[in-house]
Design an enzyme around this catalytic site. Sequence first.
Site, PDB file in Angstrom:
ATOM      1  N   SER A   1       0.807  -0.972   0.232  1.00  0.00           N
ATOM      2  CA  SER A   1       0.048   0.071  -0.055  1.00  0.00           C
ATOM      3  C   SER A   1       0.897   1.258  -0.011  1.00  0.00           C
ATOM      4  O   SER A   1       2.079   1.075   0.210  1.00  0.00           O
ATOM      5  CB  SER A   1      -0.584  -0.075   1.434  1.00  0.00           C
ATOM      6  OG  SER A   1      -1.392   1.239   1.546  1.00  0.00           O
TER       7      SER A   1
ATOM      8  N   TYR B   1      -1.882  -1.436  10.416  1.00  0.00           N
ATOM      9  CA  TYR B   1      -2.077  -1.588   8.989  1.00  0.00           C
ATOM     10  C   TYR B   1      -0.714  -1.015   8.261  1.00  0.00           C
ATOM     11  O   TYR B   1       0.140  -1.452   7.497  1.00  0.00           O
ATOM     12  CB  TYR B   1      -3.123  -0.711   8.363  1.00  0.00           C
ATOM     13  CG  TYR B   1      -3.551  -0.828   7.071  1.00  0.00           C
ATOM     14  CD1 TYR B   1      -4.304  -2.058   6.194  1.00  0.00           C
ATOM     15  CD2 TYR B   1      -2.894   0.053   6.020  1.00  0.00           C
ATOM     16  CE1 TYR B   1      -4.372  -2.081   4.840  1.00  0.00           C
ATOM     17  CE2 TYR B   1      -3.079  -0.230   4.674  1.00  0.00           C
ATOM     18  CZ  TYR B   1      -3.935  -1.208   4.044  1.00  0.00           C
ATOM     19  OH  TYR B   1      -4.103  -1.309   2.712  1.00  0.00           O
TER      20      TYR B   1
END
Length: 264
Positions: A146, A159
Amino acid sequence: MLKGKTALVTGSTSGIGLGIAKALAQQGANVVLNGFGDVEGPRAEVQAAGRAHGAKVAYHGADMSRVADIEDMVAYSVRNFGQVDILVNNAGIQHVAPIEDFAPERWDAVIAINLSSAFHATRLVLPSMQAADNGKGWGRIINVASVHGLVGSAQKSAYVAAKHGLVGLTKVCALENATTGITCNAICPGWVLTPLVQKQVDAKAADQGISVADATKQLLAEKEPSLQFTTPEELGALAVFFCSPAGANVRGVAWNMDGGWAAQ
Ligand code: NAD
């Protein structure tokens, strides 16, 4: 281009994983799907994408937080297709909270699914990739990280930690196999409008008492200079490039497709 190869794509019943699975099937790869929720819809989409090349589609419902399930899924893929040539570590979840309120079990789940699962799947497929092509090795490992593997955002400690870890794992795997035909690279998307992000848009709309359309515009404006979502199709095309002969010496990169997010 990928006829005769087999791709295992984790978390491919939805969103980005499904987009990448379809793109690989369009190139002729057999695909092993994985993930929760509806399976028959995604399976039909991937089958349709690969039909012209006779690509086959299988499914394994491994829970990527469970090591034994991952072992079973890799063994199943080998039983079905003989070999995993392309591994796409894509399954992922999100949980949003400040660190002091972050439930420890949510931390553990995010790290297990977004990071440790990639380590386990990679260690299980590497030996046969290393033996491929008469011992010279052939394989493609693509980690869907990401933009949060490159920069941080508040409220996303697990995350961001997992995705930075996944970028690190990518580099080590690329280095350990640098003299072989096995490459390992990460894809770092910005916002992609999948169920994972739709939940965050809906929460923003509810929190601020604004419409979903306004929450969507605001979400993009805060981080993504292009003001546009990246699409699963665009990410699928990047995965295909990594698998192509032209991608043979692309090793250990974290390639963002983020509308300029990380350029700021
Ligand atoms: P999604 O929610 O649409 O899809 C996630 C997939 O993972 C689904 O198939 C789901 O069933 C599967 N999954 C979830 N938990 C699982 C588990 N325990 N075991 C097996 N499968 C599991 O989400 P998405 O947006 O397509 O996300 C895919 C990947 O892309 C994730 O790693 C995510 O972090 C990453 N990503 C997404 C965005 C975005 O904006 N959507 C941006 C950057 C990175």
